[in-house]
Scaffold this motif. Structure first.
Motif, PDB file in Angstrom:
ATOM      1  N   ALA A 127       0.856  -1.190   0.000  1.00  0.00           N
ATOM      2  CA  ALA A 127       0.000   0.000   0.000  1.00  0.00           C
ATOM      3  C   ALA A 127       0.889   1.236   0.000  1.00  0.00           C
ATOM      4  O   ALA A 127       2.061   1.174   0.383  1.00  0.00           O
ATOM      5  N   THR A 128       0.328   2.360  -0.431  1.00  0.00           N
ATOM      6  CA  THR A 128       1.032   3.639  -0.349  1.00  0.00           C
ATOM      7  C   THR A 128       0.111   4.653   0.319  1.00  0.00           C
ATOM      8  O   THR A 128      -1.115   4.474   0.361  1.00  0.00           O
ATOM      9  N   ALA A 152       5.655   3.979   0.879  1.00  0.00           N
ATOM     10  CA  ALA A 152       5.187   2.665   0.439  1.00  0.00           C
ATOM     11  C   ALA A 152       5.433   1.659   1.550  1.00  0.00           C
ATOM     12  O   ALA A 152       6.508   1.652   2.165  1.00  0.00           O
ATOM     13  N   LEU A 153       4.449   0.825   1.805  1.00  0.00           N
ATOM     14  CA  LEU A 153       4.572  -0.268   2.763  1.00  0.00           C
ATOM     15  C   LEU A 153       4.970  -1.520   1.984  1.00  0.00           C
ATOM     16  O   LEU A 153       4.269  -1.931   1.052  1.00  0.00           O
ATOM     17  N   VAL A 154       6.102  -2.120   2.354  1.00  0.00           N
ATOM     18  CA  VAL A 154       6.674  -3.255   1.625  1.00  0.00           C
ATOM     19  C   VAL A 154       6.506  -4.522   2.464  1.00  0.00           C
ATOM     20  O   VAL A 154       6.771  -4.525   3.669  1.00  0.00           O
ATOM     21  N   GLY A 155       6.103  -5.618   1.817  1.00  0.00           N
ATOM     22  CA  GLY A 155       5.642  -6.804   2.526  1.00  0.00           C
ATOM     23  C   GLY A 155       6.689  -7.808   2.950  1.00  0.00           C
ATOM     24  O   GLY A 155       6.521  -9.017   2.739  1.00  0.00           O
ATOM     25  N   VAL A 189       6.828  -6.091   7.705  1.00  0.00           N
ATOM     26  CA  VAL A 189       6.862  -5.021   6.708  1.00  0.00           C
ATOM     27  C   VAL A 189       7.980  -4.031   7.018  1.00  0.00           C
ATOM     28  O   VAL A 189       8.511  -3.989   8.127  1.00  0.00           O
ATOM     29  N   PHE A 190       8.310  -3.218   6.008  1.00  0.00           N
ATOM     30  CA  PHE A 190       9.070  -2.000   6.240  1.00  0.00           C
ATOM     31  C   PHE A 190       8.524  -0.908   5.325  1.00  0.00           C
ATOM     32  O   PHE A 190       7.684  -1.162   4.453  1.00  0.00           O
TER      33      PHE A 190
END
Length: 245
Positions: A127-128, A152-155, A189-190
């Motif tokens: 998601a952003t 941005a959320l990175v999985g 996440v990061f």
């Protein structure tokens, strides 16, 4: 769309790295499941260029490797006296019995920064969102946005082997640019600061990979974290899907 968490094992790079070695008396180090690359995959790549001898550091690792690659010529490092019979019964040699051989590791997996990396670690944007100048990111707010922009959320997170020191130090490849990991790395996440960029959910994020394809090098990622490249790949968790390219 591919997996949210993916470690691509680059078999062509592995094979090429092994092929250019001086293969006389060489033992390929496959400790710790070939440092996360998969001992069976590495053994198969080595065999295609005529290498069938391998090294592991511990007795437990040696027995596991022998069960997975039963036809390998396998050598183990130091073994406690009480386990020598068990090791010998499995057809595994001890390094002290094999004079004149050398162990190759860094040049096989690209840990030395000269050979091509044999793994690419990737994730996807979940998601952003918009962020204002001064807003904090992730828990503890160790990072605050320097200006208005987007994140941005990175999985992928520390539960998958992404070192927590990556926050506020490392960069990833996203939307054709190297962008910073910001705030603390969470378990799953990061966060990446996008600036003014707009990216789609599901966009590919590369933490490190094949420099020949324009991906950021493993050695740069490891240096940002202050760790050895071997510890990065060996520490990638079981939730990360391994694929072969």
């Amino acid at each position: 769309m591919g997996p949210v968490r993916e470690a691509r094992v680059l078999v062509d790079a592995l094979t090429e790295n092994i092929a250019v070695l001086d293969r006389a008396g060489v033992l390929i180090d496959v400790s710790a499941d070939a440092y996360g690359h998969g001992v069976v995959r590495v053994a198969e790549a080595a065999r295609t260029v005529g290498v069938r001898s391998f090294f592991v550091a511990t007795a437990d690792d040696a027995l596991r490797t022998a069960s997975l690659v039963p036809d390998a010529d396998l050598v183990v490092g130091r073994v406690a006296e009480g386990r020598r019979d068990e090791i010998a019964a499995a057809g595994i040699a001890v390094s002290s019995e094999r004079a004149g051989e050398r162990v190759e590791r860094d040049s096989v997996y690209g840990f030395d920064g000269r050979a091509s990396a044999a793994m690419s670690l990737r994730s996807r944007v979940l998601a952003t969102k918009a962020i204002r100048a001064g807003d904090g990111v992730s828990y503890g707010y160790t990072y605050r946005a320097p200006r208005d922009g987007r994140t941005a959320l990175v999985g992928i997170g520390y539960g998958d082997g992404v070192h927590r020191h990556a926050g506020n130090t490392a960069f990833v490849l996203l939307d054709g640019a190297m962008l910073p990991v910001v705030g603390r790395v969470a378990m799953n996440v990061f966060v990446v600061f996008l600036g003014d960029r707009r990216v789609d959910d599901g966009a590919d994020v590369v933490l490190f990979g094949d420099e020949r394809s324009g991906e950021p090098p493993l050695t740069r990622w490891a240096a940002a974290l202050g760790v050895q490249p071997a510890s990065v790949t060996a520490g990638i968790g079981a939730r990360v899907e391994r694929t072969v390219r």
